[in-house]
Design a protein around this motif. Sequence first.
Motif, PDB file in Angstrom:
ATOM      1  N   ALA A  71      -4.679  -0.197   9.273  1.00  0.00           N
ATOM      2  CA  ALA A  71      -3.706  -0.890   8.418  1.00  0.00           C
ATOM      3  C   ALA A  71      -2.380  -0.140   8.388  1.00  0.00           C
ATOM      4  N   SER A  72      -2.444   1.187   8.355  1.00  0.00           N
ATOM      5  CA  SER A  72      -1.234   2.012   8.366  1.00  0.00           C
ATOM      6  C   SER A  72      -0.443   1.785   9.649  1.00  0.00           C
ATOM      7  N   ASN A  73      -1.132   1.825  10.772  1.00  0.00           N
ATOM      8  CA  ASN A  73      -0.460   1.662  12.064  1.00  0.00           C
ATOM      9  C   ASN A  73       0.061   0.247  12.274  1.00  0.00           C
ATOM     10  N   ALA A  74      -0.649  -0.739  11.692  1.00  0.00           N
ATOM     11  CA  ALA A  74      -0.251  -2.148  11.861  1.00  0.00           C
ATOM     12  C   ALA A  74       0.806  -2.574  10.850  1.00  0.00           C
ATOM     13  N   GLY A  75       1.043  -1.754   9.819  1.00  0.00           N
ATOM     14  CA  GLY A  75       2.123  -2.027   8.878  1.00  0.00           C
ATOM     15  C   GLY A  75       1.764  -2.861   7.669  1.00  0.00           C
ATOM     16  N   TYR A  76       0.463  -3.103   7.432  1.00  0.00           N
ATOM     17  CA  TYR A  76       0.103  -3.859   6.227  1.00  0.00           C
ATOM     18  C   TYR A  76      -0.585  -2.977   5.183  1.00  0.00           C
ATOM     19  N   GLY A  77      -0.640  -1.683   5.435  1.00  0.00           N
ATOM     20  CA  GLY A  77      -1.155  -0.721   4.468  1.00  0.00           C
ATOM     21  C   GLY A  77      -0.223   0.464   4.382  1.00  0.00           C
ATOM     22  N   PRO A  78      -0.328   1.272   3.323  1.00  0.00           N
ATOM     23  CA  PRO A  78       0.519   2.465   3.214  1.00  0.00           C
ATOM     24  C   PRO A  78       0.301   3.409   4.402  1.00  0.00           C
ATOM     25  N   LYS A  79       1.332   4.132   4.759  1.00  0.00           N
ATOM     26  CA  LYS A  79       1.240   5.070   5.873  1.00  0.00           C
ATOM     27  C   LYS A  79       0.245   6.175   5.547  1.00  0.00           C
ATOM     28  N   SER A  90      -7.916  11.717   2.114  1.00  0.00           N
ATOM     29  CA  SER A  90      -6.806  11.137   2.865  1.00  0.00           C
ATOM     30  C   SER A  90      -5.510  11.357   2.096  1.00  0.00           C
ATOM     31  N   VAL A  91      -4.414  11.451   2.839  1.00  0.00           N
ATOM     32  CA  VAL A  91      -3.083  11.608   2.255  1.00  0.00           C
ATOM     33  C   VAL A  91      -2.228  10.454   2.740  1.00  0.00           C
ATOM     34  N   MET A  92      -1.681   9.682   1.797  1.00  0.00           N
ATOM     35  CA  MET A  92      -0.905   8.497   2.132  1.00  0.00           C
ATOM     36  C   MET A  92       0.441   8.502   1.419  1.00  0.00           C
ATOM     37  N   LYS A  93       1.318   7.645   1.884  1.00  0.00           N
ATOM     38  CA  LYS A  93       2.599   7.448   1.223  1.00  0.00           C
ATOM     39  C   LYS A  93       2.376   6.707  -0.094  1.00  0.00           C
ATOM     40  N   LEU A 113       0.952 -11.513   3.971  1.00  0.00           N
ATOM     41  CA  LEU A 113       0.097 -10.328   4.128  1.00  0.00           C
ATOM     42  C   LEU A 113      -1.178 -10.664   4.885  1.00  0.00           C
ATOM     43  N   ILE A 114      -1.903 -11.700   4.442  1.00  0.00           N
ATOM     44  CA  ILE A 114      -3.193 -11.944   5.077  1.00  0.00           C
ATOM     45  C   ILE A 114      -3.030 -12.457   6.506  1.00  0.00           C
ATOM     46  N   LYS A 115      -1.929 -13.154   6.803  1.00  0.00           N
ATOM     47  CA  LYS A 115      -1.682 -13.546   8.198  1.00  0.00           C
ATOM     48  C   LYS A 115      -1.463 -12.313   9.068  1.00  0.00           C
ATOM     49  N   LYS A 116      -0.800 -11.308   8.501  1.00  0.00           N
ATOM     50  CA  LYS A 116      -0.586 -10.070   9.258  1.00  0.00           C
ATOM     51  C   LYS A 116      -1.897  -9.332   9.474  1.00  0.00           C
ATOM     52  N   ILE A 117      -2.735  -9.310   8.441  1.00  0.00           N
ATOM     53  CA  ILE A 117      -4.048  -8.667   8.581  1.00  0.00           C
ATOM     54  C   ILE A 117      -4.877  -9.390   9.630  1.00  0.00           C
ATOM     55  N   ILE A 181      -0.371  -3.839  -3.630  1.00  0.00           N
ATOM     56  CA  ILE A 181       0.859  -3.220  -4.121  1.00  0.00           C
ATOM     57  C   ILE A 181       2.035  -4.063  -3.641  1.00  0.00           C
ATOM     58  N   TYR A 182       2.835  -4.557  -4.586  1.00  0.00           N
ATOM     59  CA  TYR A 182       4.052  -5.270  -4.211  1.00  0.00           C
ATOM     60  C   TYR A 182       5.213  -4.295  -4.298  1.00  0.00           C
ATOM     61  N   SER A 183       5.840  -4.044  -3.154  1.00  0.00           N
ATOM     62  CA  SER A 183       6.917  -3.053  -3.095  1.00  0.00           C
ATOM     63  C   SER A 183       7.927  -3.459  -2.034  1.00  0.00           C
ATOM     64  N   LYS A 184       9.178  -3.465  -2.406  1.00  0.00           N
ATOM     65  CA  LYS A 184      10.275  -3.764  -1.484  1.00  0.00           C
ATOM     66  C   LYS A 184      10.100  -5.123  -0.796  1.00  0.00           C
ATOM     67  N   GLY A 185       9.703  -6.119  -1.594  1.00  0.00           N
ATOM     68  CA  GLY A 185       9.662  -7.484  -1.100  1.00  0.00           C
ATOM     69  C   GLY A 185       8.432  -7.878  -0.314  1.00  0.00           C
ATOM     70  N   ARG A 186       7.391  -7.046  -0.314  1.00  0.00           N
ATOM     71  CA  ARG A 186       6.176  -7.402   0.430  1.00  0.00           C
ATOM     72  C   ARG A 186       4.956  -6.772  -0.228  1.00  0.00           C
ATOM     73  N   PHE A 187       3.802  -7.334   0.106  1.00  0.00           N
ATOM     74  CA  PHE A 187       2.541  -6.774  -0.373  1.00  0.00           C
ATOM     75  C   PHE A 187       1.963  -5.834   0.669  1.00  0.00           C
ATOM     76  N   LEU A 188       1.377  -4.745   0.180  1.00  0.00           N
ATOM     77  CA  LEU A 188       0.561  -3.852   0.996  1.00  0.00           C
ATOM     78  C   LEU A 188      -0.843  -3.866   0.408  1.00  0.00           C
ATOM     79  N   ALA A 189      -1.843  -3.735   1.266  1.00  0.00           N
ATOM     80  CA  ALA A 189      -3.231  -3.706   0.811  1.00  0.00           C
ATOM     81  C   ALA A 189      -3.783  -2.293   0.895  1.00  0.00           C
TER      82      ALA A 189
END
Length: 318
Positions: A71-79, A90-93, A113-117, A181-189
Motif C-alpha cells: 500500500a505504501s509503494n502503491a500510494g494508497y497507504g502511509p509511507k 513498523s515505522v510510518m509517516k 481509494l478503493i479503485k486504486k486499491i 485517514i482523510y488528509s490533503k484531499g484524499r483517503f489513505l487506508a
Amino acid sequence: MSLLTSYELRAIELMAPLNIQGPITTEWLQGGLSGSKVIKVNAKEDVYVVRFWNKQWIEYFCQDLACQIIASNAGYGPKVYLSSEEEGVSVMKYHSFEPLTNNQMRLEALSTLIKKIHSGPEVPRGVDRNSYSNSIINEVKETKIVNFALIKEVKDRIFSILKKEARLVTCHRDLHHGNLIYSKGRFLAIDYTWAGMDDPYVDLANISIFHCTNLKEEELLLQLYLERQPILSEIAKLNLMKQLVKIFYGLEFFSIAMPNIKADPCEITKTSNSYKSFGINSSSLQAKEFLHYAISMLGEVIEYSQTERYKMDLKSCK
C-alpha cells in the motif's frame, strides 16, 4: 518531566536510520482493537508513527506488514520507512486527520481509494473469511442469543452464489472509520490485518455499511465506483455482499464480547444501527457495546433473509 517508557525509548532508537533532526518528542496514540502499542514521534521536520504489534496476534503481522508495504509503494497507504518482522514493529509517516462532512465528497473520495486499491499490485491471499466465520459459529453456536444456524445457512447460500462469478482483486476488507485517514484531499487506508485477494464488492459493502446513510447513497457509491449507472444485478450483488460483511463483523464483535459479558444475555436485545460509527474512538468500547453491535448486525441479516428482496437478489445473481 515524566520518564519515557521502554516503548517510547525504543521508538526513538528506531528513528536513527532516518537521520531525523531533533528535538524529538513522543506521544501515545490509540492502538485500536488489536492492542498494539502505537507511538507518535515528533521531529523537527516530520512526524512518524511507530507501531509495536501485539504479540498475542503475531501470526497476523506478516500479512499486515506485507500488505502495508505494498500500500505504501502503491500510494494508497502511509509511507513505510522501516519495519522488522522479527520485532513486530513498523515505522510510518504520520498523517493528521482532516474533517470531511460532505457525504457526497466523502463517497467520491472513498470510491477513488478503493479503485486504486483494486487496480493495484496483488497482495498475499489473506485469511479465508468464510472459514474464519465458520470457526466462530462453531464456538458460539450453543449460545441462544442469536439463531446461528440460520446465520450459517444464509452465509453459505450467498457464498455459493457469489463465488461463481467472483473476480479476485486486492482488497482491504476492513474499511471502517478507524482504518481511514482523510488528509490533503484524499483517503489513505491503514491496518491491513484482513487484507487479501477477494471480490471487490467486499470493499464496496464495507463502505456501504459504515459510510452510507441510505439506499440512495449506496447506489451513488456504486455509480461512482463503476463510473456508470449500476444495473439491477450489481445492486443485488451489493445487497448480498453486505450480508456477508455484516455476518463477519457481527461474529467478530460477538467473539470479542462474550468472554467479558456479565449481564444476563436474555436482557440483551437488538439495538439500532449505532455500529455505523464503529472505528471512532472504538478503543473505549465495552463488551456490552460490542454485543449490541453484534446482535444488531446479525439481526439485520436475519430480517433481510425473510424478505422478498432477499429472494429477488438471489435470483438476480444466479
